[in-house]
Design a protein around this motif. Structure first.
Motif, short mmCIF file in Angstrom:
data_model
loop_
_atom_site.label_atom_id
_atom_site.label_comp_id
_atom_site.label_asym_id
_atom_site.label_seq_id
_atom_site.Cartn_x
_atom_site.Cartn_y
_atom_site.Cartn_z
N ASN A 27 -12.43 -3.69 -0.91
CA ASN A 27 -12.22 -2.53 -0.06
C ASN A 27 -13.32 -1.53 -0.41
O ASN A 27 -13.29 -0.91 -1.47
CB ASN A 27 -10.84 -1.92 -0.28
CG ASN A 27 -10.58 -0.74 0.63
OD1 ASN A 27 -11.09 -0.69 1.74
ND2 ASN A 27 -9.80 0.20 0.17
N HIS A 28 -14.33 -1.43 0.47
CA HIS A 28 -15.42 -0.48 0.26
C HIS A 28 -14.91 0.92 0.58
O HIS A 28 -14.27 1.13 1.61
CB HIS A 28 -16.62 -0.83 1.15
CG HIS A 28 -17.20 -2.17 0.86
ND1 HIS A 28 -18.17 -2.36 -0.08
CD2 HIS A 28 -16.93 -3.40 1.38
CE1 HIS A 28 -18.50 -3.64 -0.13
NE2 HIS A 28 -17.75 -4.29 0.75
N CYS A 37 -13.54 0.61 -3.77
CA CYS A 37 -12.30 1.25 -4.21
C CYS A 37 -11.31 0.22 -4.73
O CYS A 37 -10.38 0.58 -5.44
CB CYS A 37 -11.68 2.05 -3.07
SG CYS A 37 -12.58 3.59 -2.79
N MET A 38 -11.52 -1.03 -4.38
CA MET A 38 -10.71 -2.11 -4.94
C MET A 38 -11.50 -3.41 -4.85
O MET A 38 -12.12 -3.71 -3.84
CB MET A 38 -9.39 -2.29 -4.18
CG MET A 38 -8.54 -3.44 -4.72
SD MET A 38 -6.89 -3.64 -4.00
CE MET A 38 -7.23 -3.85 -2.27
N PRO A 58 -1.69 3.12 7.39
CA PRO A 58 -2.08 4.46 6.97
C PRO A 58 -1.82 4.68 5.48
O PRO A 58 -0.71 4.49 5.00
CB PRO A 58 -1.20 5.37 7.82
CG PRO A 58 -0.89 4.56 9.04
CD PRO A 58 -0.77 3.14 8.53
N GLY A 59 -2.88 5.00 4.75
CA GLY A 59 -2.74 5.32 3.34
C GLY A 59 -2.89 4.16 2.38
O GLY A 59 -2.89 4.37 1.17
N SER A 60 -3.03 2.92 2.88
CA SER A 60 -3.18 1.81 1.93
C SER A 60 -3.78 0.56 2.58
O SER A 60 -3.66 0.35 3.78
CB SER A 60 -1.84 1.44 1.29
OG SER A 60 -0.97 0.87 2.24
N VAL A 61 -4.41 -0.23 1.72
CA VAL A 61 -4.90 -1.56 2.06
C VAL A 61 -4.42 -2.49 0.96
O VAL A 61 -4.65 -2.22 -0.21
CB VAL A 61 -6.45 -1.61 2.14
CG1 VAL A 61 -6.94 -3.03 2.38
CG2 VAL A 61 -6.98 -0.67 3.19
N THR A 62 -3.71 -3.56 1.34
CA THR A 62 -3.22 -4.53 0.35
C THR A 62 -3.74 -5.91 0.73
O THR A 62 -3.72 -6.29 1.89
CB THR A 62 -1.67 -4.56 0.32
OG1 THR A 62 -1.19 -3.25 0.03
CG2 THR A 62 -1.16 -5.53 -0.75
N THR A 74 -5.45 2.86 -2.18
CA THR A 74 -4.99 3.99 -1.36
C THR A 74 -6.15 4.62 -0.59
O THR A 74 -5.95 5.57 0.14
CB THR A 74 -4.28 5.06 -2.21
OG1 THR A 74 -5.18 5.48 -3.23
CG2 THR A 74 -3.00 4.50 -2.82
N ASN A 75 -7.37 4.08 -0.75
CA ASN A 75 -8.52 4.53 0.02
C ASN A 75 -8.55 3.69 1.30
O ASN A 75 -9.17 2.64 1.34
CB ASN A 75 -9.81 4.38 -0.78
CG ASN A 75 -10.99 4.99 -0.07
OD1 ASN A 75 -11.52 4.41 0.87
ND2 ASN A 75 -11.40 6.16 -0.51
#
Length: 114
Positions: A27-28, A37-38, A58-62, A74-75
């Motif tokens: 996750n750029h 960011c992850m 909204p607010g997260s990428v998993t 959370t980016n």
């Protein structure tokens, strides 16, 4: 990838990685895409079939691989984005005799509905 073709909107890459290595997710960071960011390493090889999932809300990428969460950032991009299926190199052109295949069984995109 950003619908505006602006890397500063963020970039979500899953699955990604060297074909002789393991499957990763990246996750750029929004606003600073040269930074991640992850980074999630699944430790799973590319030699078997896998189910890769990105849950972007909204607010997260998993990132998930085969139903197992690899991590959450959370980016989270807020700009409109679209899916791109691609193969590429790290900038070095492979030898003319290089050959390979990427097999994809199916792809689906679901709309976020809280």
């Amino acid at each position: 990838w950003s619908d505006r073709n602006d890397w500063n909107d963020g970039e979500i890459d899953m699955p990604e990685g060297d074909r002789d290595g393991t499957i990763h997710g990246y996750n750029h960071c929004v606003g600073n895409p040269r930074s991640n960011c992850m980074v999630a390493n699944s430790n799973a090889a590319w030699t078997a079939w896998h189910t890769a999932t990105v849950e972007w809300k909204p607010g997260s990428v998993t990132f998930f691989l085969d139903g197992k969460s690899l991590g959450t950032s959370t980016n989270s991009p807020t700009a409109a984005m679209h899916m791109v299926l691609q193969t590429c190199t790290t900038g070095t052109k492979p030898a003319a005799t290089t050959a390979g295949h990427v097999q994809i069984d199916w792809v689906t995109i679901d709309t976020y509905a809280p």
